[in-house]
Design an enzyme around this catalytic site. Structure first.
Site, PDB file in Angstrom:
ATOM      1  N   GLU A 191       3.553 -24.730  18.801  1.00 17.34           N
ATOM      2  CA  GLU A 191       2.712 -25.929  18.966  1.00 17.34           C
ATOM      3  C   GLU A 191       2.767 -26.877  17.771  1.00 17.34           C
ATOM      4  O   GLU A 191       1.772 -27.491  17.411  1.00 17.34           O
ATOM      5  CB  GLU A 191       1.257 -25.542  19.230  1.00 17.34           C
ATOM      6  CG  GLU A 191       0.996 -25.142  20.640  1.00 17.34           C
ATOM      7  CD  GLU A 191       1.613 -26.118  21.618  1.00 17.34           C
ATOM      8  OE1 GLU A 191       1.430 -27.309  21.430  1.00 17.34           O
ATOM      9  OE2 GLU A 191       2.303 -25.662  22.537  1.00 17.34           O
TER      10      GLU A 191
HETATM   11  C1  LIG Z   1       9.193 -18.863  19.753  1.00 12.23           C
HETATM   12  C2  LIG Z   1       9.081 -20.322  20.006  1.00 12.23           C
HETATM   13  C3  LIG Z   1       8.501 -20.763  21.183  1.00 12.23           C
HETATM   14  C4  LIG Z   1       8.437 -22.133  21.465  1.00 12.23           C
HETATM   15  N1  LIG Z   1       7.932 -22.548  22.671  1.00 12.23           N
HETATM   16  C5  LIG Z   1       8.045 -23.867  23.008  1.00 12.23           C
HETATM   17  C6  LIG Z   1       7.686 -24.316  24.313  1.00 12.23           C
HETATM   18  O1  LIG Z   1       7.233 -23.540  25.162  1.00 12.23           O
HETATM   19  N2  LIG Z   1       7.857 -25.627  24.609  1.00 12.23           N
HETATM   20  C7  LIG Z   1       8.358 -26.517  23.707  1.00 12.23           C
HETATM   21  O2  LIG Z   1       8.497 -27.690  24.042  1.00 12.23           O
HETATM   22  N3  LIG Z   1       8.703 -26.127  22.454  1.00 12.23           N
HETATM   23  C8  LIG Z   1       8.564 -24.828  22.102  1.00 12.23           C
HETATM   24  N4  LIG Z   1       8.920 -24.406  20.841  1.00 12.23           N
HETATM   25  C9  LIG Z   1       9.465 -25.377  19.912  1.00 12.23           C
HETATM   26  C10 LIG Z   1       8.571 -25.635  18.710  1.00 12.23           C
HETATM   27  O3  LIG Z   1       7.475 -26.415  19.074  1.00 12.23           O
HETATM   28  C11 LIG Z   1       9.474 -26.292  17.654  1.00 12.23           C
HETATM   29  O4  LIG Z   1      10.335 -25.286  17.170  1.00 12.23           O
HETATM   30  C12 LIG Z   1       8.704 -26.912  16.538  1.00 12.23           C
HETATM   31  O5  LIG Z   1       8.013 -28.039  17.007  1.00 12.23           O
HETATM   32  C13 LIG Z   1       9.618 -27.316  15.375  1.00 12.23           C
HETATM   33  O6  LIG Z   1      10.740 -28.019  15.815  1.00 12.23           O
HETATM   34  P1  LIG Z   1      12.185 -27.579  15.279  1.00 12.23           P
HETATM   35  O7  LIG Z   1      12.369 -26.150  15.562  1.00 12.23           O
HETATM   36  O8  LIG Z   1      13.170 -28.527  15.844  1.00 12.23           O
HETATM   37  O9  LIG Z   1      12.098 -27.738  13.725  1.00 12.23           O
HETATM   38  P2  LIG Z   1      12.228 -29.106  12.901  1.00 12.23           P
HETATM   39  O10 LIG Z   1      11.429 -30.170  13.547  1.00 12.23           O
HETATM   40  O11 LIG Z   1      13.654 -29.376  12.624  1.00 12.23           O
HETATM   41  O12 LIG Z   1      11.486 -28.724  11.546  1.00 12.23           O
HETATM   42  C14 LIG Z   1      12.112 -27.930  10.526  1.00 12.23           C
HETATM   43  C15 LIG Z   1      11.219 -27.960   9.267  1.00 12.23           C
HETATM   44  O13 LIG Z   1      11.100 -29.304   8.792  1.00 12.23           O
HETATM   45  C16 LIG Z   1       9.724 -29.684   8.718  1.00 12.23           C
HETATM   46  N5  LIG Z   1       9.585 -31.078   9.111  1.00 12.23           N
HETATM   47  C17 LIG Z   1      10.117 -31.686  10.189  1.00 12.23           C
HETATM   48  N6  LIG Z   1       9.727 -32.977  10.229  1.00 12.23           N
HETATM   49  C18 LIG Z   1       8.925 -33.180   9.172  1.00 12.23           C
HETATM   50  C19 LIG Z   1       8.191 -34.296   8.680  1.00 12.23           C
HETATM   51  N7  LIG Z   1       8.197 -35.480   9.301  1.00 12.23           N
HETATM   52  N8  LIG Z   1       7.468 -34.145   7.543  1.00 12.23           N
HETATM   53  C20 LIG Z   1       7.426 -32.964   6.916  1.00 12.23           C
HETATM   54  N9  LIG Z   1       8.099 -31.873   7.335  1.00 12.23           N
HETATM   55  C21 LIG Z   1       8.830 -31.970   8.455  1.00 12.23           C
HETATM   56  C22 LIG Z   1       8.991 -28.776   9.688  1.00 12.23           C
HETATM   57  O14 LIG Z   1       7.609 -28.620   9.346  1.00 12.23           O
HETATM   58  C23 LIG Z   1       9.792 -27.491   9.557  1.00 12.23           C
HETATM   59  O15 LIG Z   1       9.322 -26.735   8.472  1.00 12.23           O
HETATM   60  C24 LIG Z   1       8.951 -23.057  20.525  1.00 12.23           C
HETATM   61  C25 LIG Z   1       9.503 -22.594  19.326  1.00 12.23           C
HETATM   62  C26 LIG Z   1       9.580 -21.259  19.062  1.00 12.23           C
HETATM   63  C27 LIG Z   1      10.226 -20.795  17.790  1.00 12.23           C
END
Ligand SMILES: Cc1cc2nc3c(=O)[nH]c(=O)nc-3n(C[C@H](O)[C@H](O)[C@H](O)COP(=O)(O)OP(=O)(O)OC[C@H]3O[C@@H](n4cnc5c(N)ncnc54)[C@H](O)[C@@H]3O)c2cc1C
Length: 599
Positions: A442
């Protein structure tokens, strides 16, 4: 082997602290009584113990597989999901005219916390189904409600939330999944790829209702061009039965560290066959609609962390009472019998920290659930508006603090259990892996911190923040009339420091938002410590009042335990805000000054 949140803990929070029984005075809940609430909780407890806990370990050992194109789950998941539906829990808080039980959220949240503490990897299927159904109930058309809600609330269909894409995780403004209006029909054709979609493919229900964010052709860029679509796995015939397969297909399963019972999927939309989607509400307002589900899901994520923290704490206490090892520092006789490890001060420190963390988290989650009830049903418009404002500011904390502090509690449980805590033969190492995911579910904790400082505490001239201040001050005022006055004074001083720091950061944000937001994570930690201190003081006042009126030693011990955990929070955790507030107030730029090239 599982350890569910004990009834006394739930009753203390629900009835003694939050006076959930008073909700029965409100027209929406007039058919309920405390006995009826307890019957729901007992039913959930039975389902959790018999049908969730029984496959928690095998969920972890045998994650979902793809066999001949079909996703196969642990055989325990379907009976657990079906029993949850049969007990009415999928529609627990939904309106009666939609087939719901119209139960207060504070009671349904407590019931769900029991499922979470038994087996979060299976509890995710109801969690997502309820969230998706509630979003359709809130934002869907009358036809969409009539079509999708009955099968979702009865457990024939499950739900998902499909936001994340390979190139758009935290930044939903960048999503690329497209939606093209299919003339002359009223449907859209969706194409794109979503990743990480929990419960995205399985066969425990007849159909899966994906709630998908996509961009209608020609939509404005950024978040203002995102729309929300209902995309079913199977299209429906006129009589509501499953028709042809829609063009949403499984790209593959993802193998993650915890919550292994939940299928994590990569989904392709419109890759081979057209994928039909039905627009929810107005075009380009999809992200605002999706926030209904995200806000609910954020509190649910905190709730699952709380359930897991409680489970680990229960295991650790039981172990510490029976494991004999070592002698007190003043024991002179090497032949004296070893003592139960709970006798050692350091073991008690770990257990006390855990109790303060897991019960503080439960208090926060149930407070938020109670605010969801107040937002809709409090007697006056002012009270309803105040509840909505409080929810705004507490939601990022409800998602984040339990994910961190219940992780600390689980870590302590591992340490209390010595080597056994690290062994897969014992339950807590799985909880450690399962709960770790709650820091990303989330929206990452970092994104929640930006939301708290960058939006929630400053929006509308800090209205939500001021509402929270007022609520905390009311608790301080009543605690000041009791023997807990010194702690009330301590919280009053901490609140003043936090308010001054918030004001300074708000002013700095107008000039240099990059610098003002650089330490948002530290700010969230400060906010969480103050909020937990407030919740602990409130629990402490209640426990202090109750302990003198009971003649049952065990019950008195329960209240003494709450008071001890409160004192722990004020002695060990709350004082930690001082150096953090100093760092925040001087707009420390250590992180910003570090050039990416230097790593
Ligand atoms: C087990 C699991 C279940 C999930 N279930 C769902 C689901 O049911 N539906 C769904 O839609 N998604 C789901 N997700 C996705 C989840 O919401 C995303 O993984 C999450 O929002 C982070 O996106 P990302 O993985 O692309 O990481 P990124 O967005 O690439 O982030 C990587 C790092 O960079 C940091 N970061 C990114 N942008 C910024 C910023 N602007 N300022 C400061 N720091 C930043 C983040 O905090 C993080 O530490 C799931 C993920 C997992 C691992």
């Amino acid at each position: 082997m599982s350890s569910l949140i004990i009834p006394r803990t739930l009753h203390f929070q629900l009835y003694d602290v939050l006076d959930a029984e008073a909700l029965c005075q409100r027209p929406r809940f007039a058919d309920y009584s405390r006995e009826a609430f307890d019957a729901v909780l007992e039913s959930a407890r039975g389902i959790a113990a018999d049908l969730y806990a029984n496959h928690q370990k095998t969920n972890d050992e045998h994650e979902p597989t793809v066999e001949q194109g079909r996703v196969v789950l642990n055989p325990g998941v379907k009976p657990a999901f079906d029993a949850t539906a049969e007990a009415g829990l999928l529609a627990a808080s939904a309106d009666g005219d939609l087939g719901g039980m119209q139960l207060p959220h504070v009671i349904s949240a407590a019931a769900y916390a029991l499922l979470d503490s038994a087996n979060a990897g299976t509890a995710s299927y109801p969690l997502l189904t309820v969230g998706a159904a509630n979003l359709i109930a809130e934002c869907g058309s009358a036809e969409q409600k009539a079509t999708w809600l009955p099968p979702m609330f009865s457990g024939r269909f499950t739900g998902t939330m499909a936001l994340t894409e390979p190139e758009a995780g935290s930044s939903l403004a960048d999503i690329r999944t497209s939606a093209i209006r299919h003339q002359p029909s009223d449907v859209y054709h969706i194409s794109g790829t979503k990743i990480w979609i929990s419960a995205g493919e399985h066969e425990i229900a007849e159909n899966i209702v994906h709630l998908v964010l996509a961009r209608i052709d020609g939509a404005p860029p950024g978040t203002k061009g995102i729309s929300l679509f209902i995309v079913p796995k199977f299209l429906l015939n006129a009589d509501g039965s499953n028709g042809q397969r829609n063009g949403v297909t499984l790209g593959g399963l993802i193998h993650k560290m915890g919550w292994r019972g939940t299928s994590s999927t990569l989904l392709n939309f419109g890759e081979k066959e057209p994928c039909v989607g039905y627009l929810v509400g107005e075009p380009h307002k999809g992200l605002a609609y999706m926030f209904h589900m995200m806000n609910e899901a954020r509190i649910s994520v905190g709730r699952t962390a709380t359930g897991m923290g409680h489970a680990a704490h229960g295991h650790a206490v039981e172990y510490a009472r029976t494991r004999r090892q070592g002698r007190p520092p003043n024991a002179k006789d090497p032949l004296s019998p070893p003592v139960p490890i709970i006798e050692h001060a350091d073991v008690r420190r770990m257990l006390l920290e855990s109790l303060a963390n897991v019960d503080g988290s439960l208090a926060l989650i149930l407070e938020c659930a109670r605010l969801v009830d107040d937002q809709a049903t409090a007697p006056t418009p002012e009270e309803r508006a105040q509840a909505a404002a409080l929810l705004e500011v507490l939601t990022p904390l409800a998602k984040t603090c339990p994910s961190i502090w219940c992780q600390a509690a689980i870590s302590n449980a591992m340490q209390v259990m010595g080597g056994y805590g690290y062994a897969r033969e014992y339950p807590v190492e799985q909880l450690y892996r399962d709960n770790r995911l709650n820091q990303i579910h989330e929206g990452t904790n970092g994104i929640q911190a930006l939301d708290l400082l960058g939006r929630k505490v400053v929006q509308q001239n800090g209205a939500a923040f001021l509402a929270l201040m007022a609520r905390i001050r009311a608790t301080i005022a009543s605690a000041a009339q009791t023997p807990l006055k010194p702690l009330a004074d301590q919280l009053g001083a901490a609140l003043g420091d936090w308010a001054a720091c918030t004001q300074a950061l708000g002013a700095a944000m107008a000039k240099d938002p990059v610098r003002a937001l650089a330490n948002a994570n530290v700010y969230l930690d400060v906010a969480g410590r103050v909020v937990y201190a407030w919740l602990w003081l409130r629990m402490g006042v209640t426990a202090d009042g109750r302990r003198s009126t009971v003649d049952d030693d065990e019950l008195r011990g329960f209240y003494e335990g709450k008071l001890a955990a409160m004192r722990y929070w004020f002695a060990f955790e709350l004082p930690r805000i001082s150096p953090d507030i100093a760092l925040l107030s001087r707009l420390d730029s250590t992180t910003l000054d570090t050039d990416p090239a230097w790593f």
